[in-house]
Scaffold this motif. Structure first.
Motif, mmCIF file in Angstrom:
data_model
loop_
_atom_site.group_PDB
_atom_site.id
_atom_site.type_symbol
_atom_site.label_atom_id
_atom_site.label_comp_id
_atom_site.label_asym_id
_atom_site.label_seq_id
_atom_site.Cartn_x
_atom_site.Cartn_y
_atom_site.Cartn_z
ATOM 1 N N VAL A 186 -31.841 -45.159 28.062
ATOM 2 C CA VAL A 186 -33.243 -44.743 27.915
ATOM 3 C C VAL A 186 -34.144 -45.704 28.670
ATOM 4 O O VAL A 186 -34.084 -46.918 28.469
ATOM 5 C CB VAL A 186 -33.674 -44.781 26.427
ATOM 6 C CG1 VAL A 186 -35.090 -44.225 26.276
ATOM 7 C CG2 VAL A 186 -32.693 -44.029 25.557
ATOM 8 N N GLU A 187 -35.021 -45.138 29.518
ATOM 9 C CA GLU A 187 -36.092 -45.911 30.131
ATOM 10 C C GLU A 187 -37.403 -45.374 29.571
ATOM 11 O O GLU A 187 -37.605 -44.158 29.524
ATOM 12 C CB GLU A 187 -36.100 -45.731 31.653
ATOM 13 C CG GLU A 187 -34.924 -46.377 32.353
ATOM 14 C CD GLU A 187 -35.141 -46.477 33.867
ATOM 15 O OE1 GLU A 187 -34.518 -47.340 34.494
ATOM 16 O OE2 GLU A 187 -35.932 -45.694 34.417
ATOM 17 N N ALA A 188 -38.306 -46.293 29.191
ATOM 18 C CA ALA A 188 -39.606 -45.890 28.638
ATOM 19 C C ALA A 188 -40.657 -45.919 29.726
ATOM 20 O O ALA A 188 -40.875 -46.960 30.343
ATOM 21 C CB ALA A 188 -40.025 -46.839 27.532
ATOM 22 N N TRP A 189 -41.323 -44.802 29.968
ATOM 23 C CA TRP A 189 -42.553 -44.926 30.772
ATOM 24 C C TRP A 189 -43.741 -44.917 29.816
ATOM 25 O O TRP A 189 -43.634 -44.439 28.684
ATOM 26 C CB TRP A 189 -42.654 -43.903 31.883
ATOM 27 C CG TRP A 189 -42.751 -42.425 31.646
ATOM 28 C CD1 TRP A 189 -41.750 -41.497 31.873
ATOM 29 C CD2 TRP A 189 -43.899 -41.658 31.223
ATOM 30 N NE1 TRP A 189 -42.206 -40.232 31.609
ATOM 31 C CE2 TRP A 189 -43.527 -40.292 31.214
ATOM 32 C CE3 TRP A 189 -45.205 -41.988 30.873
ATOM 33 C CZ2 TRP A 189 -44.407 -39.259 30.856
ATOM 34 C CZ3 TRP A 189 -46.085 -40.971 30.495
ATOM 35 C CH2 TRP A 189 -45.674 -39.616 30.494
ATOM 36 N N GLY A 190 -44.833 -45.548 30.294
ATOM 37 C CA GLY A 190 -45.971 -45.715 29.388
ATOM 38 C C GLY A 190 -45.569 -46.531 28.171
ATOM 39 O O GLY A 190 -45.960 -46.238 27.049
#
Ligand SMILES: NC(=O)c1ccc[n+]([C@@H]2O[C@H](COP(=O)([O-])OP(=O)(O)OC[C@H]3O[C@@H](n4cnc5c(N)ncnc54)[C@H](OP(=O)(O)O)[C@@H]3O)[C@@H](O)[C@H]2O)c1
Length: 277
Positions: A186-190
């Motif tokens: 998982v990569e979080a944007w924002g």
């Protein structure tokens, strides 16, 4: 500093620094200086995209830094404009040229655009870049579970990551459980909520921040790190760039993690991937 940043193993066999810096809405005129400063401070992972119109400046910063290319992790993304025309190879080659590099560490489909119906075909071309070693890892962004299932039914390579909106107010629990099950990171944007909510007006965050002598932003970033999420907060100022690196000298307790998990509203604050087409 860079040695303090944990590395996350991807299903490609490569590793990504868990903390990097993003350059969405960083003006092309200031991007080179922004990224050079970040590299000087110890950031080694840059998240850009063709749609941000600053890949050239990221490439210039890399060159100017004097760092060896293999010390850096560079992500870029296949734009919605190119997705519509279907020129996948052309778009990828243009990105390599702008970044002035013969490979990227991670290449992402920026949005699934489900109504367009082209992401499976696009992905099969991504697999060729991966097999040729021109993209050390390939992944997706803003994909929902049904998009990932459609991909899995047609693809050979499992995406290394899915980059999605994720912050304390929108924690994507169901999607994250699915990604863990199928081996996609998982990569979080924002990761800080993109300024869509006031970080210092959430009592849980201010209380935890006070307890550790940190800011609410640093607490949020630390929470992401302890949740195992890959993050790359955008920061224009030197102060923010420094603060966002300064999250490896404290640890949130289980009770603090639980309190932050309780902030989830289940509602996104930004665009719905089903509606971006
Ligand atoms: N895949 C996608 O569809 C997608 C969508 C959006 C973003 N992204 C990626 O994700 C990255 C991060 O997301 P984002 O830029 O949208 O939002 P974000 O990182 O959540 O928020 C950036 C905002 O937070 C501020 N900030 C940074 N550090 C801070 C600190 N320590 N204290 C207080 N405020 C702080 C920044 O201010 P200053 O700039 O003034 O320092 C900026 O206004 C992007 O840059 C991009 O690489 C991807």
């Amino acid at each position: 500093m860079s040695e303090l940043i944990p590395r996350v193993a991807l299903n490609s066999g490569t590793e990504i620094p868990q903390l990097g810096i993003g350059v969405f809405l960083v003006d092309p005129a200031t991007t080179q200086a922004n990224v050079e400063q970040a590299l000087e401070l110890g950031y080694r992972h840059i998240d850009t995209a063709t749609g941000y119109h600053n890949e050239t400046e990221v490439g210039k910063a890399i060159k100017a830094s004097g760092l060896a290319r293999d010390e850096l992790f560079i992500t870029t993304k296949f734009s919605n404009v190119d997705h519509r025309t279907g020129d996948v190879k052309g778009a990828f080659n243009r990105s390599l040229e702008m970044l002035d590099s013969d490979y990227v560490d991670l290449y992402l489909i920026h949005w699934p655009m489900p109504k367009l119906g082209k992401f499976v075909q696009t992905w099969l071309e991504f697999e060729e870049f991966y097999r040729a070693g021109q993209a050390k890892a390939i992944g997706v962004s803003n994909f929902m579970i049904e998009n990932l299932e459609q991909l899995a039914a047609n693809a050979t390579v499992t995406p290394a990551v899915n980059q999605v909106e994720l912050h304390p107010l929108f924690q994507q629990r169901e999607l994250r459980a699915y990604l863990a099950k199928v081996g996609i990171k998982v990569e979080a944007w924002g990761p800080l909520g993109q300024g869509r909510f006031k970080l210092d007006e959430i009592p849980t965050l201010t209380t935890v921040a006070q307890a550790h002598g940190k800011t609410p932003a640093q607490v949020i970033l630390r929470w992401h790190i302890q949740e195992g999420t890959v993050i790359f907060p955008k920061a224009n100022s030197l102060e923010h760039q420094k603060a966002n690196l300064d999250i490896f000298d404290f640890e949130l307790s289980e009770a603090e993690l639980t309190a932050i998990r309780a902030l989830d509203t289940g509602h996104r604050l930004a665009a719905d991937p089903a509606e971006v087409n």
